[in-house]
Design an enzyme around this catalytic site. Structure first.
Site, PDB file in Angstrom:
ATOM      1  N   LYS A  76     -70.160  18.047 -12.785  1.00 16.63           N
ATOM      2  CA  LYS A  76     -68.929  17.669 -13.496  1.00 16.63           C
ATOM      3  C   LYS A  76     -67.763  17.603 -12.509  1.00 16.63           C
ATOM      4  O   LYS A  76     -67.653  18.448 -11.604  1.00 16.63           O
ATOM      5  CB  LYS A  76     -68.663  18.712 -14.586  1.00 16.63           C
ATOM      6  CG  LYS A  76     -67.539  18.377 -15.546  1.00 16.63           C
ATOM      7  CD  LYS A  76     -67.461  19.458 -16.639  1.00 16.63           C
ATOM      8  CE  LYS A  76     -66.390  19.177 -17.672  1.00 16.63           C
ATOM      9  NZ  LYS A  76     -66.332  20.202 -18.727  1.00 16.63           N
ATOM     10  N   SER A 151     -66.320  18.444 -23.338  1.00 21.81           N
ATOM     11  CA  SER A 151     -65.796  17.577 -22.315  1.00 21.81           C
ATOM     12  C   SER A 151     -66.792  17.217 -21.213  1.00 21.81           C
ATOM     13  O   SER A 151     -66.513  16.332 -20.403  1.00 21.81           O
ATOM     14  CB  SER A 151     -64.580  18.253 -21.673  1.00 21.81           C
ATOM     15  OG  SER A 151     -64.965  19.448 -21.013  1.00 21.81           O
ATOM     16  N   SER A 175     -67.889  22.953 -24.252  1.00 22.13           N
ATOM     17  CA  SER A 175     -67.994  21.693 -23.503  1.00 22.13           C
ATOM     18  C   SER A 175     -69.343  21.363 -22.885  1.00 22.13           C
ATOM     19  O   SER A 175     -69.535  20.231 -22.474  1.00 22.13           O
ATOM     20  CB  SER A 175     -66.936  21.640 -22.412  1.00 22.13           C
ATOM     21  OG  SER A 175     -65.768  21.108 -22.947  1.00 22.13           O
TER      22      SER A 175
HETATM   23  N1  GLN Z   1     -63.096  20.975 -27.055  1.00 20.10           N
HETATM   24  C1  GLN Z   1     -62.551  22.192 -26.547  1.00 20.10           C
HETATM   25  C2  GLN Z   1     -61.161  21.971 -26.014  1.00 20.10           C
HETATM   26  O1  GLN Z   1     -60.739  20.878 -25.989  1.00 20.10           O
HETATM   27  C3  GLN Z   1     -63.448  22.766 -25.490  1.00 20.10           C
HETATM   28  C4  GLN Z   1     -63.348  22.094 -24.190  1.00 20.10           C
HETATM   29  C5  GLN Z   1     -64.156  22.774 -23.111  1.00 20.10           C
HETATM   30  O2  GLN Z   1     -65.042  23.575 -23.390  1.00 20.10           O
HETATM   31  N2  GLN Z   1     -63.784  22.507 -21.880  1.00 20.10           N
HETATM   32  O3  GLN Z   1     -60.500  22.880 -25.631  1.00 20.10           O
END
Ligand code: GLN
Length: 472
Positions: A76, A151, A175
């Protein structure tokens, strides 16, 4: 037999698979598919990869024992690499090449992994769909009109169309698990402190962990074994004390599934029945009283930490520089033009949550909510592994959820709990509905990753849903 990372590794070790041929096939696949899927932000050059393979071969020849020689790994793009740009999905870090590698990247290189490229993500990992990237959205390889989750959507998609064997994402509130569930892959959010965050571009430090992904639980165990462990460069790193693999039962409090779409509910209950038939006890009556606090607590804490983390992007240190301007003009310009809308919104809300007059009602209240949730889940995971849906909905269409932030945030209802509590959680395929993947989540007590991995291995044997490649 299905080709898993485990079996590829065996063939590489036996010498029946040439690393060059194998990696070049992956590169070809990326060239063919990634212009549509957009899983990658950057890809290694062929020369770089050939050098890397020579190095691995030299190490093999000199008798060095490595855990994943020749396996292809995607990473990532919020995890620092000194050989490829690390953008965190943001314009503000365009072309930024960090001066050092994250600890996890060093470990992967040390163990013979071939890092093929950096994967797309919501800007600074803030999102659930990978639509908030400054480098274009990522599509779900199972249905390109839908999102892959976020994400770490790029990591999940890179696995789902077969362009790599293993991947690293990060998980602050779900994520890796949400994308795993939307792409029929596997993601493990480890216990807080077990994987070094050194070199991870932070979003919300107290919640997040770099997290492994793969196409099967057994494959995932390979990369988990590489990345876990204490690191003196990360002050929140802990000396591991993994619990051995004792007997377990599964419980499924109704709060963790009842508001999910009907096909998700029925797929998960059917799977639990099959697991029960294999001799694992399942408890259906349990309750989880405090789930209602999870989203407000998570989003308040995440925004507050994000506001403080992102203050560093003022145009001085990181690539965008605006020489000749006053500090005020420079920081205003940088933030106005180089942060995306969602990031700006979160910074503003985080600042509000921390500001005098509001801090008690928002940030402090959220930390209390966090404690209540943590206590409840720790108590529950003493006796059982908690099963749940990963997402309340099937993979949404592109554009469908981002219009309404509350609907977007609601997708994380079942995943944020593990981050608030610091406990490990595994997401893996449970079934399909109309050709769309459905995932199941298992949460365990701190340091019980091995328990999750053995349960997950059993489950994938029951379902046969492992190493699935979209379009095969
Ligand atoms: N969807 C969650 C957020 O926007 C988690 C994102 C993540 O785990 N990086 O904070």
């Amino acid at each position: 037999m299905k080709e898993t990372a485990v079996s590829i590794l065996e063939n590489i070790r036996k010498g029946s698979l040439e690393m060059e041929d194998y990696v070049f096939k992956k590169l070809e696949l990326i060239r063919k598919k990634d212009n549509i899927i957009n899983a990658y932000i950057s890809i290694d050059s062929e020369d770089f990869i050939l050098d890397r393979i020579s190095e691995i071969k030299r190490n093999i020849a000199s008798g060095k024992k490595m855990k994943i020689p020749g396996l292809v790994v995607s990473i990532k793009d919020n995890i620092s690499t000194n050989f490829l740009p690390t953008t965190a999905g943001s314009k503000i870090l365009e072309n930024y090449i960090p001066p050092y590698n994250a600890t996890v990247v060093e470990k992967i290189l040390e163990e013979g992994g071939i890092i093929i490229g950096k994967t797309n993500l919501d800007e600074f990992a803030m999102g659930s769909t990978t639509e908030f990237s400054a480098y274009g959205l990522t599509r779900n390889p199972w249905d390109i009109t839908r999102v892959p989750g976020g994400s770490s959507g790029g990591s999940a998609a890179s696995l789902a169309y077969g362009s790599c064997d293993l991947s690293l994402g990060s998980d602050t509130g779900g994520s890796v698990r949400l994308p795993a569930s939307y792409t029929a892959t596997v993601g493990l959010k480890p216990t807080y402190g077990t994987v070094s965050r050194y070199g991870l571009i932070p979003y919300a430090n107290s919640l997040e962990q770099i997290s492994p992904m793969a196409r099967s639980v057994k494959d995932l165990a390979l990369i988990w074994d590489v990345i876990k462990g204490y690191d003196e460069k990360d002050a929140t790193s802990v000396n591991n004390n993994y619990k051995s693999n004792s007997k377990f039962k599964i419980c499924i409090p109704k709060e963790f599934i009842e508001d999910s779409e009907p096909p998700i509910r029925s797929t998960i209950y059917k799977l639990l029945e099959k697991i029960e038939n294999e001799g694992v006890a399942i408890e259906y009556e349990g309750k989880f009283e405090n789930l209602k606090y999870a989203l407000p607590a998570y989003y308040t804490i995440a925004f507050a930490e994000a506001a403080s983390n992102l203050a560093r992007y003022d145009g001085k240190l990181y690539p965008i520089s605006s020489e000749g301007l006053s500090y005020k003009e420079m920081s205003e310009n940088t933030r106005r033009y180089y942060f995306g809308f969602e990031v700006k919104k979160r910074i503003l809300m985080g600042v509000l949550a921390l500001s005098e007059g509001f801090i008690n009602d928002y940030y402090i209240a959220a930390t209390k909510g966090r404690r209540i949730i943590r206590d409840e889940i720790l108590n529950m995971t003493k006796n059982c592994i908690v099963a749940s849906s990963v997402s309340p909905i099937l993979p949404p269409k592109i554009g469908e959820r981002i219009k309404d932030p509350l609907k977007l945030y609601a997708m994380d209802i079942y995943t944020v709990v593990a981050n608030l509590a610091g406990v490990p959680a595994l997401a893996m395929p449970a079934g399909f509905y109309n050709n769309l993947p459905i995932g199941i989540q298992f949460m365990a007590g701190p340091f019980e990753e091995e328990k999750l991995i053995s349960l997950g291995s059993l489950v994938e044997e029951i379902t046969g849903l492992y190493n699935l490649i979209a379009g095969d």
